[in-house]
Design an enzyme around this catalytic site. Structure first.
Site, PDB file in Angstrom:
ATOM      1  N   HIS A  77      -0.100  -7.185  -5.332  1.00 21.55           N
ATOM      2  CA  HIS A  77      -0.532  -6.356  -4.201  1.00 21.55           C
ATOM      3  C   HIS A  77      -1.055  -5.004  -4.686  1.00 21.55           C
ATOM      4  CE1 HIS A  77       1.841  -8.532  -0.803  1.00 21.55           C
ATOM      5  NE2 HIS A  77       0.569  -8.894  -0.821  1.00 21.55           N
ATOM      6  N   HIS A  83       8.724  -9.235   3.520  1.00 23.70           N
ATOM      7  CA  HIS A  83       9.798  -8.375   2.997  1.00 23.70           C
ATOM      8  C   HIS A  83      11.130  -8.723   3.658  1.00 23.70           C
ATOM      9  CE1 HIS A  83       7.098  -5.582   0.873  1.00 23.70           C
ATOM     10  NE2 HIS A  83       6.254  -5.802   1.873  1.00 23.70           N
ATOM     11  N   ASP A 135     -10.593   6.921  -0.370  1.00 25.01           N
ATOM     12  CA  ASP A 135     -10.391   5.476  -0.393  1.00 25.01           C
ATOM     13  C   ASP A 135      -8.970   5.106  -0.766  1.00 25.01           C
ATOM     14  OD1 ASP A 135     -12.708   4.432   0.387  1.00 25.01           O
ATOM     15  OD2 ASP A 135     -13.159   3.393  -1.496  1.00 25.01           O
ATOM     16  N   HIS A 150       3.974  -7.969  -8.904  1.00 23.41           N
ATOM     17  CA  HIS A 150       3.105  -8.892  -8.160  1.00 23.41           C
ATOM     18  C   HIS A 150       1.761  -8.234  -7.890  1.00 23.41           C
ATOM     19  CE1 HIS A 150       4.933  -6.443  -5.022  1.00 23.41           C
ATOM     20  NE2 HIS A 150       4.020  -6.850  -4.165  1.00 23.41           N
ATOM     21  N   ASP A 184      13.909  -3.622  -2.742  1.00 21.73           N
ATOM     22  CA  ASP A 184      12.882  -3.456  -1.696  1.00 21.73           C
ATOM     23  C   ASP A 184      13.502  -3.085  -0.344  1.00 21.73           C
ATOM     24  OD1 ASP A 184      10.835  -3.826   0.146  1.00 21.73           O
ATOM     25  OD2 ASP A 184      10.441  -5.928  -0.371  1.00 21.73           O
ATOM     26  N   HIS A 203       0.920  -2.142  -5.905  1.00 21.56           N
ATOM     27  CA  HIS A 203       1.612  -2.329  -7.192  1.00 21.56           C
ATOM     28  C   HIS A 203       0.655  -2.421  -8.380  1.00 21.56           C
ATOM     29  CE1 HIS A 203       5.558  -3.070  -5.249  1.00 21.56           C
ATOM     30  NE2 HIS A 203       4.746  -3.318  -4.238  1.00 21.56           N
TER      31      HIS A 203
HETATM   32 ZN   LIG Z   1       4.724  -3.386  -2.087  1.00 28.67          ZN
HETATM   33 ZN   LIG Z   2       3.969  -6.635  -1.968  1.00 31.33          ZN
END
Ligand SMILES: [Zn+2]
Ligand SMILES: [Zn+2]
Length: 544
Positions: free
Chosen positions: A69, A361, A44, A67, A188, A72
């Site tokens: 997501h 992004h 998974d 954040h 990023d 993360h």
């Molecule tokens: Zn990310």
């Molecule tokens: Zn993200």
């Protein structure tokens, strides 16, 4: 001294996690998961290896979250089970984390809300935050003041001058931070290969407006459930066109609930209906927000396309909007969903040109903007595969504002001082694989076994021996998934094994384990020679 430890995020999009270690303390930034590759059968998620931190448990003071997501926050429960420290994050990030921890049955955790004016002192670190735009609200850039200088981590970001929540990134403050001096910038790299500037999220709302206007049938929109601004735009436009909404798919329902409760999604309860009641509403008053934008087999949209979603049947006249691009690797499942819907006569709007999706992004021009404003002494591109990291490094080099650039790897321990960056150690990391029933696989052998079975099949062999070690009776061989005609090689295989066994007189003195391994080896070699396959082998030795 400051060491930067990288636990993940530099070999693909996922498992984002790093830590900063000073004389006094270790602080952690993000604890994400990676979604499995298609050939990791039954897996998974993949979580980073943080055993180094478990060894130094007492020095680990807290976690900061950029954040909400999954790449993360996804592994935070696993981390807290070993090292239960405070977690700092914005309101939405913590709301999503809390839901996750409760689901795991955890009761003891310490979540601390921060915002863009918070300052957190942790031993010899001081940490502050700036808001950024991204495909989930409430993301932050993290500013870490350390005994040797200032470190800035961009978080996942884009520069959006017209974000849905009106909270534009504070470019003035970023410039000020740059003026004050930045030793190291981590940024990023996801879209470092893309030229130009991302489009604003509000563009998608305009596209929704344009498309919704011309449709009289029922509407289904699929996107990531965490893309709350996207969901908000669909809801707002739907409302303008007299449509009521419903949420399909567990993660869509859960996220909508959390986001509404925390004030990130705005709709009236009376605008929402239960999907099972869809037939009570005229077609032109229906909007269904559904999971399945990546063609995930169990997601609502995939089941709708397969006619296995109990509560809702798709019909001619319905329109499906795919408000997301397939993540690389998911194209096949996404296009298969689109094809299935298409064959049923459903209109599917999905191409990039239809502007139903924009990236969260930053593209090259935005990446350059941040580098120019911050003018860091050192730069390490993060969040990407090698191609993205090196493209981002090249951008920084071309700008000529950075003294030194390092393309790092997962496991690197990087010493940072005003004199420079130096890789002083490489941690050997072994990811943990989490099975669909939350079983942890600490090493890769099980994945390899599944891989072998899936590709080359299984052969089981019973091998009867007497107390002296001589073969005592008939060998039995059973195979699954190896060949359509197993009889063809059975006799040959048995003969070959008996032959080899009798030939080596030392063999009948072998202990059971060594004998098992030897048999396994013999079968593999024989099969490889005969049909070019090396199946998984299960030797069953029967001692009479
Ligand atoms: Zn990310
Ligand atoms: Zn993200």
């Amino acid at each position: 001294m400051i060491n930067l430890l990288i636990f993940g995020g530099l070999d693909g999009i996922g498992k984002n996690m790093m830590a900063f270690e000073s004389e006094e303390a270790i602080i952690v930034l993000d604890v994400g998961i990676m979604f499995p590759d298609i050939d990791m059968y039954g897996i998974d998620k993949v979580i980073p290896d943080f055993s180094y931190l478990i060894e130094k448990k007492d020095k680990v003071k807290c976690i900061f979250i950029t954040h909400g997501h999954e790449d993360h926050i996804g592994a935070i429960g696993y981390f807290l089970e070993h090292i239960n420290v405070p977690v700092y994050g914005t309101k939405l990030s913590l709301g999503l984390i809390e839901h996750k921890l409760k689901e795991r049955g955890m009761v003891s955790y310490d979540l601390r809300v921060i915002n863009d004016s918070s300052v957190v002192d942790v031993n010899d670190f001081q940490v502050s935050f700036l808001r950024v735009s991204h495909s989930i609200p409430d993301g932050v850039m993290t500013v870490i003041d350390t005994p040797v200088g200032r470190i800035v981590h961009s978080g996942d970001f884009k520069v959006d001058y017209t974000p849905i929540d009106g909270k534009v990134m504070d470019l003035n403050r970023i410039a000020q931070i740059g003026q004050d001096g930045v030793m190291l910038f981590l940024s990023d790299s996801t879209n470092a290969l893309k030229k130009g500037h991302t489009l604003s999220e509000s563009m998608v709302g305009e596209s929704f407006e344009r498309v919704f206007k011309g449709i009289t049938g029922r509407l289904l929109v699929t996107t990531f459930s965490s893309n709350i601004h996207r969901i908000q735009q669909a809801i707002t436009v739907a409302k303008n066109h007299g449509r009521k909404i419903c949420f399909a798919g567990l993660s869509m329902e859960n996220t909508a609930k959390i986001a509404k409760k925390l004030g990130y999604l705005n709709f009236e309860d009376e605008d929402v209906f239960f999907i099972g009641d869809v037939d009570k509403y005229p077609d032109n008053q229906v909007l269904i927000l559904t999971t399945g934008s990546q063609g995930e087999p169990l997601a609502a949209l995939s089941r709708i396309a397969n006619d296995t979603y109990r509560l809702f049947q798709i019909k001619t006249g319905d329109t499906v909007i795919m408000s997301a691009l397939p993540i690389p690797g998911n194209e096949k499942t996404v296009y298969s969903t689109i094809d299935k819907l298409g064959r049923k006569g459903i209109k599917v709007i999905y191409e990039e040109e239809s502007k139903m999706h924009v990236s969260g992004h930053a593209y090259q021009e935005e990446l350059k903007l941040l580098l120019m404003l911050l003018k860091p002494q050192f730069f390490i591109p993060v969040h990407g595969e090698y191609r993205h990291l090196s493209a981002h490094a090249k951008l920084a080099e071309e700008l000529g504002v950075v003294e030194d650039i390092l393309i790092a790897e997962n496991g690197n321990v990087i010493n940072i001082s005003s004199d420079g960056m130096k890789i002083i150690n490489k941690l050997v990391l072994h990811s943990t694989y989490i099975d669909s029933n939350d079983m942890r696989l600490e090493d890769e052998s099980l994945i390899e076994e599944r891989h072998t079975m899936a590709n080359d099949g299984v052969v089981a062999i019973t091998f009867p021996i007497d107390h002296k070690g001589n073969i005592d009776g008939d060998l039995k061989v059973v195979s699954k998934g190896v060949t359509t005609n197993p009889e063809e090689f059975m006799t040959g295989l048995k003969d070959s094994i008996v032959d080899q066994y009798n030939h080596f007189s030392t063999m009948n003195h072998l202990d059971i384990d060594t004998l098992s391994r030897t048999l396994e080896d013999m079968v593999k070699k024989y099969m490889s020679k005969r049909i070019g396959k090396r199946p998984a082998v299960i030797p069953i030795i029967i001692k009479r």
